[in-house]
Write an enzyme that holds these catalytic residues in place. Structure first.
Site, PDB file in Angstrom:
ATOM      1  N   HIS A  54      29.198  10.412  16.410  1.00  0.00           N
ATOM      2  CA  HIS A  54      28.702  11.636  15.770  1.00  0.00           C
ATOM      3  C   HIS A  54      27.298  12.036  16.197  1.00  0.00           C
ATOM      4  O   HIS A  54      26.810  13.079  15.830  1.00  0.00           O
ATOM      5  CB  HIS A  54      28.710  11.478  14.241  1.00  0.00           C
ATOM      6  CG  HIS A  54      27.585  10.640  13.736  1.00  0.00           C
ATOM      7  ND1 HIS A  54      27.615   9.272  13.747  1.00  0.00           N
ATOM      8  CD2 HIS A  54      26.362  10.963  13.246  1.00  0.00           C
ATOM      9  CE1 HIS A  54      26.482   8.800  13.262  1.00  0.00           C
ATOM     10  NE2 HIS A  54      25.699   9.799  12.953  1.00  0.00           N
TER      11      HIS A  54
HETATM   12  C1  UD1 Z   1      23.149  13.765  10.013  1.00  0.00           C
HETATM   13  C2  UD1 Z   1      21.832  13.121  10.406  1.00  0.00           C
HETATM   14  C3  UD1 Z   1      22.116  11.881  11.236  1.00  0.00           C
HETATM   15  C4  UD1 Z   1      23.038  10.927  10.511  1.00  0.00           C
HETATM   16  C5  UD1 Z   1      24.303  11.653  10.070  1.00  0.00           C
HETATM   17  C6  UD1 Z   1      25.135  10.739   9.217  1.00  0.00           C
HETATM   18  C7  UD1 Z   1      19.960  14.701  10.708  1.00  0.00           C
HETATM   19  C8  UD1 Z   1      19.082  15.368  11.696  1.00  0.00           C
HETATM   20  N1  UD1 Z   1      21.025  14.031  11.215  1.00  0.00           N
HETATM   21  O1  UD1 Z   1      23.787  14.172  11.214  1.00  0.00           O
HETATM   22  O2  UD1 Z   1      20.895  11.200  11.479  1.00  0.00           O
HETATM   23  O3  UD1 Z   1      23.374   9.873  11.376  1.00  0.00           O
HETATM   24  O4  UD1 Z   1      23.945  12.820   9.316  1.00  0.00           O
HETATM   25  O5  UD1 Z   1      26.463  11.118   9.188  1.00  0.00           O
HETATM   26  O6  UD1 Z   1      19.704  14.762   9.547  1.00  0.00           O
HETATM   27  N2  UD1 Z   1      29.540  19.173   8.724  1.00  0.00           N
HETATM   28  C9  UD1 Z   1      30.667  19.499   8.014  1.00  0.00           C
HETATM   29  N3  UD1 Z   1      30.799  18.997   6.736  1.00  0.00           N
HETATM   30  C10 UD1 Z   1      29.871  18.206   6.165  1.00  0.00           C
HETATM   31  C11 UD1 Z   1      28.720  17.891   6.879  1.00  0.00           C
HETATM   32  C12 UD1 Z   1      28.569  18.366   8.179  1.00  0.00           C
HETATM   33  O7  UD1 Z   1      31.527  20.210   8.500  1.00  0.00           O
HETATM   34  O8  UD1 Z   1      30.069  17.785   4.992  1.00  0.00           O
HETATM   35  C13 UD1 Z   1      29.425  19.668  10.118  1.00  0.00           C
HETATM   36  C14 UD1 Z   1      28.748  21.025  10.227  1.00  0.00           C
HETATM   37  O9  UD1 Z   1      29.335  21.696  11.283  1.00  0.00           O
HETATM   38  C15 UD1 Z   1      27.324  20.660  10.596  1.00  0.00           C
HETATM   39  C16 UD1 Z   1      27.518  19.421  11.437  1.00  0.00           C
HETATM   40  O10 UD1 Z   1      28.615  18.732  10.858  1.00  0.00           O
HETATM   41  O11 UD1 Z   1      26.668  21.681  11.298  1.00  0.00           O
HETATM   42  C17 UD1 Z   1      26.319  18.493  11.483  1.00  0.00           C
HETATM   43  O12 UD1 Z   1      25.895  18.133  10.161  1.00  0.00           O
HETATM   44  P1  UD1 Z   1      24.362  17.751   9.887  1.00  0.00           P
HETATM   45  O13 UD1 Z   1      24.200  17.293   8.502  1.00  0.00           O
HETATM   46  O14 UD1 Z   1      23.469  18.838  10.339  1.00  0.00           O
HETATM   47  O15 UD1 Z   1      24.077  16.567  10.883  1.00  0.00           O
HETATM   48  P2  UD1 Z   1      24.929  15.262  11.186  1.00  0.00           P
HETATM   49  O16 UD1 Z   1      25.424  15.364  12.572  1.00  0.00           O
HETATM   50  O17 UD1 Z   1      25.906  15.030  10.099  1.00  0.00           O
HETATM   51  N1  UDP Z   2      31.340   5.405   7.157  1.00  0.00           N
HETATM   52  C1  UDP Z   2      32.383   5.619   6.274  1.00  0.00           C
HETATM   53  N2  UDP Z   2      33.481   6.298   6.718  1.00  0.00           N
HETATM   54  C2  UDP Z   2      33.597   6.746   8.003  1.00  0.00           C
HETATM   55  C3  UDP Z   2      32.544   6.493   8.891  1.00  0.00           C
HETATM   56  C4  UDP Z   2      31.413   5.831   8.448  1.00  0.00           C
HETATM   57  O1  UDP Z   2      32.310   5.215   5.107  1.00  0.00           O
HETATM   58  O2  UDP Z   2      34.624   7.357   8.327  1.00  0.00           O
HETATM   59  C5  UDP Z   2      30.154   4.701   6.678  1.00  0.00           C
HETATM   60  C6  UDP Z   2      29.765   3.490   7.471  1.00  0.00           C
HETATM   61  O3  UDP Z   2      30.488   2.363   7.036  1.00  0.00           O
HETATM   62  C7  UDP Z   2      28.268   3.396   7.204  1.00  0.00           C
HETATM   63  C8  UDP Z   2      27.861   4.838   7.093  1.00  0.00           C
HETATM   64  O4  UDP Z   2      29.039   5.575   6.797  1.00  0.00           O
HETATM   65  O5  UDP Z   2      28.022   2.751   5.962  1.00  0.00           O
HETATM   66  C9  UDP Z   2      27.288   5.271   8.407  1.00  0.00           C
HETATM   67  O6  UDP Z   2      27.163   6.624   8.426  1.00  0.00           O
HETATM   68  P1  UDP Z   2      27.028   7.455   9.787  1.00  0.00           P
HETATM   69  O7  UDP Z   2      27.629   6.713  10.907  1.00  0.00           O
HETATM   70  O8  UDP Z   2      27.555   8.792   9.465  1.00  0.00           O
HETATM   71  O9  UDP Z   2      25.444   7.595   9.918  1.00  0.00           O
HETATM   72  P2  UDP Z   2      24.290   6.719  10.583  1.00  0.00           P
HETATM   73  O10 UDP Z   2      24.349   5.347  10.037  1.00  0.00           O
HETATM   74  O11 UDP Z   2      24.467   6.791  12.067  1.00  0.00           O
HETATM   75  O12 UDP Z   2      23.053   7.460  10.186  1.00  0.00           O
END
Ligand code: UD1
Ligand code: UDP
Length: 368
Positions: free
Chosen positions: A214
């Site tokens: 992601h």
């Molecule tokens: C964010 C964090 C990242 C973290 C990740 C955990 C920042 C800069 N990044 O990245 O560090 O590892 O969360 O998962 O804060 N979207 C949906 N539904 C949701 C959420 C997101 O469709 O419930 C889609 C949207 O298109 C959105 C994109 O995902 O634009 C990215 O979501 P965003 O929260 O901006 O960043 P993440 O990639 O999730």
């Molecule tokens: N996770 C989850 N379901 C998923 C993928 C990840 O519960 O389908 C959990 C994972 O076990 C960990 C956390 O989400 O506890 C990690 O989140 P993510 O990878 O989105 O973010 P990051 O740690 O890179 O910020």
């Protein structure tokens, strides 16, 4: 602190908003309650799909947020800006003793800025981690949050040393251990007893790759995204890929093909994730949290990134870093990791599972 009126019972305003923060907050919320602290939980709304948010509150028994800012998705500036405006109002009204933030997301940064502008002390869980890559928004968020924090909880002594090098006073740093380890310990039994995820997706225990992708530097670069997909599709093992909504969107936008052999599923809940981590032969990921959770589960990991915030796992042989620039290099790293024997030792890099209690105790002692 600006505003008027008397403060009530010592209280902590906790700000969460993204999936990993719900999981980190689960053990800490329990520990705060056990320490007699009143916690007011705020959800920024950064993640909002049921599979990315509500499910974790239900499954992990996290208290319902008292406030929901509903910021949703957007550019970094839009998201952080909307949070800042809403948080300023809320923090003025709540007047907490501490604002508690987790990790390195835009939610973390917005909380740290809004509170420190108002003279409210910030406590940062997962402080002191660095990738050394300033092109990552997370690296900017971490550094700025650490600078704005009064109390910095680090998952290990390396992160504490990093903070000292950056000039943070020793008295502000608490080596608490890692709250993700606490969560993994707390929910391991329940996951084993209740999860049906292997059966549901017909996954052979011990014989598949669990993959998650992601990170912006991978999803937003069509070459990297294609290289990762191709490598997974030709790994020679069944692959289960719970897909983050960001990745779904970027695959569609870039027209990148997903090999038919990959088992792409919706994001799973934390209990299912723990079960998948434990049953996988190998984890392939770019997630910060999943790298560590693979280690907690005793499963080797290949990290498709150029650098990691958890270098001790690479040094100990549990994690392999591979910059995802070609399908071939990733495939080779996967083959190597799958055939190598597991390292003999698994040191306790991340504490004893009591990080949450240490954090709650430190906050309770400083709610004057
Ligand atoms: C964010 C964090 C990242 C973290 C990740 C955990 C920042 C800069 N990044 O990245 O560090 O590892 O969360 O998962 O804060 N979207 C949906 N539904 C949701 C959420 C997101 O469709 O419930 C889609 C949207 O298109 C959105 C994109 O995902 O634009 C990215 O979501 P965003 O929260 O901006 O960043 P993440 O990639 O999730
Ligand atoms: N996770 C989850 N379901 C998923 C993928 C990840 O519960 O389908 C959990 C994972 O076990 C960990 C956390 O989400 O506890 C990690 O989140 P993510 O990878 O989105 O973010 P990051 O740690 O890179 O910020």
């Amino acid at each position: 602190m600006q505003g008027r009126g008397k403060r009530l019972t010592p209280h902590i305003l906790t700000l969460v908003g993204a999936r990993p923060q719900f999981i980190k907050a689960a053990p800490v919320s329990r520990a705060l309650a056990a320490a007699g602290l009143r916690e007011v939980l705020v959800h920024s709304g950064q993640h909002y799909d049921a599979a990315m948010s509500a499910r974790f509150f239900e499954e992990l028994g996290i208290p319902d947020p008292a406030h929901h800012l509903g910021v949703g998705s957007g550019t970094h500036a839009e998201q952080t800006g909307r949070m800042l405006v809403a948080l300023e109002r809320l923090i003025r009204a709540e007047r907490p003793h501490w604002l508690l933030v987790y990790g390195d997301t835009n939610t973390t940064l917005a909380g740290a800025l809004a509170a420190s502008y108002l003279g409210v002390r910030v406590a940062h869980v997962e402080a002191g981690l660095r990738s050394g890559n300033m092109r990552m928004p997370e690296e900017i968020n971490r550094i700025a949050t650490d600078r704005a924090s009064t109390l910095l909880f680090t998952p290990n002594s390396t992160a504490a040393e990093q903070l000292r090098k950056e000039g943070i006073e020793d008295g502000a740093i608490v080596v608490s251990g890692d709250v993700m380890f606490d969560a993994a310990v707390m929910f391991a039994h329940q996951a084993r007893a209740t999860s049906k995820v292997l059966h549901q997706h017909r996954l052979p225990d011990g014989g598949f790759i669990l993959a998650t992708v992601h990170r912006a530097e991978n999803t937003d670069d069509p070459m990297r995204l294609a290289a990762i997909m191709q490598a997974l599709g030709t790994s020679g093992m069944p692959v289960c890929l719970p897909m983050h909504p960001r990745t779904v969107r970027r695959l569609q936008e870039s027209g990148t093909a997903v090999p038919a052999s990959l088992q792409v599923i919706e994001p799973v809940g934390y209990l299912d994730m723990l079960r998948l981590l434990e049953a996988a032969r190998l984890v392939v990921t770019d997630s910060g949290g999943v790298q560590k959770e693979a280690y907690f589960a005793g499963t080797p990991c290949v990290t498709v990134r150029t650098e990691t915030e958890w270098p001790e796992l690479v040094a100990a042989g549990w994690n392999r870093l591979v910059p995802p620039t070609s399908a071939q290099s990733i495939r080779e790293a996967i083959a190597e990791a799958a055939s190598a024997p597991k390292p003999e030792s698994a040191p306790r890099f991340y504490g004893t599972g009591e990080a949450s209690a240490i954090i709650a105790g430190a906050l309770a002692a400083r709610c004057e």
